[in-house]
Each structure stands twice: as C-alpha cells, then as structure tokens.
Design an enzyme around this catalytic site. Structure first.
Site, short mmCIF file in Angstrom:
data_model
loop_
_atom_site.label_atom_id
_atom_site.label_comp_id
_atom_site.label_asym_id
_atom_site.label_seq_id
_atom_site.Cartn_x
_atom_site.Cartn_y
_atom_site.Cartn_z
N CYS B 17 4.07 2.21 -7.19
CA CYS B 17 3.17 0.98 -7.21
C CYS B 17 2.89 0.64 -8.32
O CYS B 17 2.33 -0.44 -8.92
CB CYS B 17 2.18 1.28 -6.44
SG CYS B 17 2.34 1.21 -4.96
N LYS B 20 4.11 -3.05 -9.93
CA LYS B 20 3.73 -4.01 -9.09
C LYS B 20 3.30 -5.25 -10.23
O LYS B 20 3.10 -4.71 -11.33
CB LYS B 20 2.33 -3.82 -8.73
CG LYS B 20 1.90 -4.37 -7.32
CD LYS B 20 0.92 -3.85 -6.54
CE LYS B 20 0.58 -4.63 -5.45
NZ LYS B 20 -0.49 -3.94 -4.40
N ARG B 47 -7.69 -15.13 2.09
CA ARG B 47 -8.66 -13.85 1.96
C ARG B 47 -8.09 -12.81 2.11
O ARG B 47 -8.24 -11.93 3.02
CB ARG B 47 -10.08 -14.21 3.25
CG ARG B 47 -9.01 -14.37 4.58
CD ARG B 47 -10.14 -14.77 5.73
NE ARG B 47 -10.98 -13.62 5.82
CZ ARG B 47 -11.79 -13.61 6.89
NH1 ARG B 47 -12.06 -14.48 7.90
NH2 ARG B 47 -12.76 -12.50 7.01
N ALA B 48 -7.33 -12.64 1.05
CA ALA B 48 -6.31 -11.40 0.83
C ALA B 48 -7.08 -10.03 1.12
O ALA B 48 -7.89 -9.73 0.80
CB ALA B 48 -6.05 -11.42 -0.40
N ASP B 49 -6.45 -9.37 2.37
CA ASP B 49 -6.88 -8.22 2.89
C ASP B 49 -5.55 -7.29 2.88
O ASP B 49 -4.69 -7.84 2.09
CB ASP B 49 -7.32 -8.23 4.32
CG ASP B 49 -8.61 -7.17 4.28
OD1 ASP B 49 -8.30 -5.97 4.31
OD2 ASP B 49 -9.52 -7.83 4.71
N ASP B 67 5.72 -3.65 1.85
CA ASP B 67 5.67 -3.19 0.64
C ASP B 67 7.22 -2.82 0.33
O ASP B 67 7.78 -2.07 0.92
CB ASP B 67 4.95 -1.69 0.58
CG ASP B 67 3.16 -2.21 0.42
OD1 ASP B 67 2.42 -2.77 1.40
OD2 ASP B 67 3.05 -2.13 -0.64
N ASP B 90 -1.13 0.08 5.14
CA ASP B 90 -1.86 -1.31 5.19
C ASP B 90 -2.37 -1.36 6.72
O ASP B 90 -3.36 -2.19 6.79
CB ASP B 90 -1.05 -2.35 4.62
CG ASP B 90 -1.02 -2.26 3.00
OD1 ASP B 90 -2.18 -1.87 2.46
OD2 ASP B 90 0.03 -2.64 2.68
N HIS B 139 17.43 -5.51 5.47
CA HIS B 139 18.25 -6.67 4.83
C HIS B 139 18.41 -5.60 3.20
O HIS B 139 17.59 -5.10 2.59
CB HIS B 139 17.50 -7.85 4.56
CG HIS B 139 18.53 -8.71 3.83
ND1 HIS B 139 19.29 -9.46 4.38
CD2 HIS B 139 18.84 -9.14 2.56
CE1 HIS B 139 19.94 -10.32 3.57
NE2 HIS B 139 19.62 -10.05 2.02
N ASP B 226 -6.87 0.79 1.63
CA ASP B 226 -5.93 1.79 1.32
C ASP B 226 -5.94 1.49 -0.22
O ASP B 226 -5.77 0.46 -0.71
CB ASP B 226 -4.89 2.03 1.85
CG ASP B 226 -3.77 0.80 1.87
OD1 ASP B 226 -4.31 -0.42 1.74
OD2 ASP B 226 -2.65 0.70 1.95
#
Lengths: 202, 348
Positions: B17, B20, B47-49, B67, B90, B139, B226
């Site tokens: 991570c 990112k 409303r990004a959760d 992810d 998530d 994929h 998380d």
C-alpha cells in the site's frame, strides 16, 4: 574531504542504502548526497543524523543536496548484523512452552512446588532463554496472587519475553487479573515456535 | 529462496500500500467530475467510504471494492494471501460479508517464471477459502512490474452499513493490528529485517479482519474503517472530516512494531508516509514530547492493516476482551471521540 553520492532517479529505500554502504567502507568528515524527491531528502537526512552527522539541505531546481558534516567525531556505524540483532535476530533462541500449572503427574502439591522451582531455575539458561509462552492452566501462573508472578517479572526485567494466551485467560475468566507478560494469540505462538531454535514443553 | 530473481520486493519500486498514488493527487483527479446518479447508490465516490454500496432491495445491497499493489514481501504465496486479506478488508470494515472475487494481475512474464504467479494465486485462494469467498474470474496483463489484487463483491444489509463518519462523542477507539508495516516492509526490501519480524508482520498482514468484524457486529459500534495506504492518521482524518466530532489519541496505547521505530529513526520510511503527512498533517496536533518516530509510524502506509472501531464507552472493555479471546492480534484502546477540537485529531 567531502564525498559525494549521486542518488538521482532512485526511490526509497535505495538512497539510504547507498549512503549506508558507503559509510560502512569509509568515514569521511563530510558527505553530500544528491537526490530528486522529498522522501529521499527526508530519509537521507534522518539517516545521516542517526549516524551522528549535522545535516544541511540545499535545493537547486528539482534536486536536493543533502550534506552531512562532523562525521569524523561520530561513533561507529552499525553493520547489517548488528541491525538485525537490534531487531531481535541474533543468538540461539530457546522457547519454553508452559501448558500446565503443575510439573509432572502423581502428587499435585508436589507438582505445584516443582514448577515454581523450575521457573526459578530457568534463568540458569542465560541469554539463550528467549521466550516463555503460557497456555491452558499455565496462564494461572501469570495472574494476581500467583507465587510465580514475582519470578516471571524478574525474568521479564532481564529481557526474557513472556507471552500469555488470551483465549486461555478468557476461558479461566482471568483477562483482567494478568500481572505479567503480553497477551498473545495462536498466530504469535506458532510464529514463535517457528523462529525458536529449540522448544521445550512442560 | 535463492538470488534476487525470486526476491519479489527487489523487482518493484514501491511496496504494498506504500505504492498508492499520493492522496492529494487522487483528489485533484476526482474533484468536480460529473458522476452518474442512481437512487440505489447508497455509498459512492462523492462520500468516499471503504467500499461502494448499491441497494438491490430493502433487505439487500451489494458492497464492492478493489485493491491491488506491488509485492511487499518476497514469498509469492504470502504475497497472495496478504493481497486477498487486504482486498476483503474493505468489505468487513463496512459491516458486509464478502461473497465473490476476481483477480487483477500485472505480470512481468519476461523476467519472472510463471510458477510465481501460480503460487500467488494459490496463496490468494487459501485466504478466500478461509473467508468463504469464491473466485469467479480475473484479468491478467503483461507488464514491467508485478502487481496483484482482487476485486471483491459482498452482501450487506442497507440499514446496517458501518460508515466512517458516524463517530459519536464519548466513544472509544479500538485498533486490531499493530502499526508500522510500511516501514517494516521497506526494511524487508532493504534486506535488513530478520526472520522473526518478517514472519510476524507477514502473519499479521495475511490475517483476515473477518473475526474482528463478526464480533463487532454484536456491539454498539458507531463507525469503522480499515487502516491501509493512507496510514492510521490518514484514515482517522477521513473518519473525522464532516463527522462533527474530534478524536484524542493516546500515543502510549498505540500498538507498534518496536523494530519499526528504530528503522524510522534511520530513515527507512516509504515515500507514501510523507505524502500522507503532507495531505493530512493539518488535521493533526501532536503534543510536544511525542517521539518523532512514533509520529512517522502514525502516517506510515499500512498493508492489510487492522480495523479501527468506534464503540460506546461502556461496552468498549467487553468488546476488547471478546476480540482478544477470539485470537485477534491486538485490541488496543487507542483513544476516544471528543466534541472539541471539532474535526481535528489530537495526539497527546
């Protein structure tokens, strides 16, 4: 004389490692590291401070010149093996699993006394005694009013790691009575067994 | 394992991570976009959760997340397990139940043996099996660097969604995994981490947040998220913004990898930690005397970190005991929700 290291185009942790490698070979009074991103600037600055240099940073366009001075007054740099030792990687490791509050079968009173004596004598193993893990009724040795608590606190103070099974504490309703050691889970116990050089079961 | 060709972390620039995109950049890419509208979209981009939620009926909604990242450990099987646990996390953080998953793979077939990919997928499958999730497809593209992850779909009850921003003043905050994986993985990449810490951090990253999520469902939890790439304080800032509440964190109570403190002091910090601090630093006030290395760990990008749970104060100790008894790595009471300072985080 100032040594210069070109770390342009390198992402973390590569610049720190290049500086570290150079300092392990020689100890210049001053060193300048050229980097091209903020993270490398901060990380190299920290590393040089950590190694006893005074650090200044000059910015030119998209490049940073991180200069450390006064390195000749600094103490010895840690080698890889010393760093691993700091992280707990060195020496032989003995793990003692204590799955009972009595030693052996036959007479419970005798078994209780024997186990206390065993814990008292454990310190004779010296620095190789790495970790004690208490499971099942063994956790009763780590709680309020248990005779073993003082012995275990001494071992902990001497650097022996003490892990106490959380599931077991909960089973005996002793979670809030624990007086010594870190509450642990099965993953930590399994990992400890894997990492230990020898495991002794009681 | 022999040679650098099998040391996965040596083949990539970023790790986990920590790779990112900087959160500020992402905001610039997304802000002001004309997003399609649908009344059934209960949680979307604006409303990004932790995950998106789409209502199917009054009783059922889909919860979806994706992810993927470059490897943060050298063992392919472990990388697969960690990627799966991280992707499922998530869904658990929203209070949902994951059901199906699809692989997303970028594979450098020119420099890596295809058996590596097989081991990664085997690792992911073992974790999916443990979670009761089926793999339905995926994929794969040929690329210069290895990346792997999963798109996950689950079920959730439309009225039992755990939002980030429903913090309630007086609640206690519980954290279920130690902090510092980004720094430890940087040390692994640098070849400085010993076997013990590598095994411990790998085990924790591969551990599902499922048990913690199932247990918290029985408690008065007001909000949950998380902890992943934006770091502890980055994700906490997301909880605090627009919540009307503030948070007080007790630095002494934070579960940390002790080795990470030493490595932070010597500059083994992933670039993502600096991005997180630049983006969210303004929301945080550190009391004088908070160790700078601890501050670094609080912005350190986490791979497959724990759940951060806000629970009613009078039930917090019981939840903590229940989590520990169920074998969750840690259940540290790290702070509390306060009314002042509003929408700010104080670490003291």
């Amino acid at each position: 004389m100032t040594r210069e290291i070109n770390c342009l185009g390198l992402a973390c942790p590569a610049p720190v490692l290049q500086v570290k490698e150079m300092l392990e070979k020689e100890r210049p009074a001053a060193v300048t590291v050229v980097v091209d991103n903020e993270a490398a600037r901060e990380n190299v600055s920290r590393f040089l401070v950590h190694q006893g240099f005074q650090v200044t940073v000059a910015r030119a366009g998209g490049e940073f010149r991180v200069t450390g001075t006064g390195g000749d007054e600094a103490c010895e740099i840690m080698t890889d093996s010393e760093l691993v030792a700091v992280a707990g990687g060195g020496g032989k490791k003995i793990l003692v699993m204590v799955g009972t509050d009595k030693m052996g079968h036959g007479d419970d009173g005798l078994g209780t006394a024997l186990l206390i004596n065993f814990l008292k004598t454990l310190k004779e193993m010296g620095p190789e005694l790495w970790r004690l893990v208490f499971v099942n009724s063994g956790v009763k040795l780590c709680v309020q009013r248990a005779e073993a608590v003082e012995i275990l606190q001494e071992l902990a103070a001497a650097g022996v790691s003490i892990l106490v099974c959380g599931t077991c504490l909960n089973h005996f309703r002793l979670l809030d009575k624990k007086q010594v050691g870190e509450t642990t889970n099965m993953l930590d116990i399994v990992t400890s067994m894997q990492v230990a050089d020898s495991v002794i079961n009681i | 394992m022999t040679g650098d060709s099998t040391r996965l972390t040596r083949t990539v620039r970023g790790a986990g991570c920590a790779a990112k995109l900087a959160p500020g950049d992402l905001d610039r890419a997304l802000c002001g976009l004309d997003l399609p509208v649908d009344d059934n979209l209960l949680v979307g981009l604006e409303r990004a959760d932790d995950a998106g939620v789409y209502k199917i009926s009054d009783e059922l909604a889909l919860v979806q997340t994706l992810d993927f990242f470059p490897p943060m450990v050298d063992d392919p099987h472990a990388f697969g397990r960690i990627a799966a646990a991280n992707s499922l996390s998530d869904i658990y953080a929203m209070g949902g139940m994951p059901k199906t998953a699809m692989n997303i793979v970028a594979f450098p077939a020119k420099i890596m043996d295809i058996s590596v990919l097989r081991q990664i997928i085997e690792g992911a499958l073992s974790t999916l099996r443990g979670a009761g999730v089926v793999l339905v497809g995926g994929h794969t593209v040929d690329d210069s660097e290895l990346k792997f992850g999963l798109s996950v779909t689950g079920f959730i009850h439309p009225r039992r969604i755990l939002f980030k921003r429903k913090l309630r003043a007086g609640d206690r905050l519980l954290l279920t995994k130690p902090l510092g994986t980004g720094i430890v993985c940087t040390a692994i990449k640098a070849g400085l981490a010993g076997a013990e810490i590598t095994a411990r951090v790998t085990g924790n990253m591969a551990a599902l947040n499922r048990v913690a999520a199932e247990i918290m469902a029985d408690y008065p939890v007001s909000a949950c998220t998380d902890i992943t790439g934006f770091g502890f304080l980055g994700h906490l800032a997301e909880m605090v913004v627009d919540s009307g509440a503030g948070v007080r964190i007790n630095p002494a109570a934070l579960p940390l990898y002790p080795e990470a403190l030493e490595w932070a002091a010597m500059g083994l910090i992933p670039a993502g930690a600096y991005n997180n601090r630049n983006f969210r630093g303004e929301f945080v006030r550190f009391a004088p005397g908070v160790d700078p290395a601890v501050q670094d760990l609080l912005f350190d990008p986490q791979t497959s970190g724990g759940l951060l749970i806000a629970v009613a104060a009078d039930e917090a100790e019981r939840l903590r005991s229940a989590l520990l008894a169920a074998g969750v790595e840690t259940a540290a009471m790290v702070g509390e929700v306060v009314t002042e300072p509003r929408e700010r985080i104080v670490v003291e």
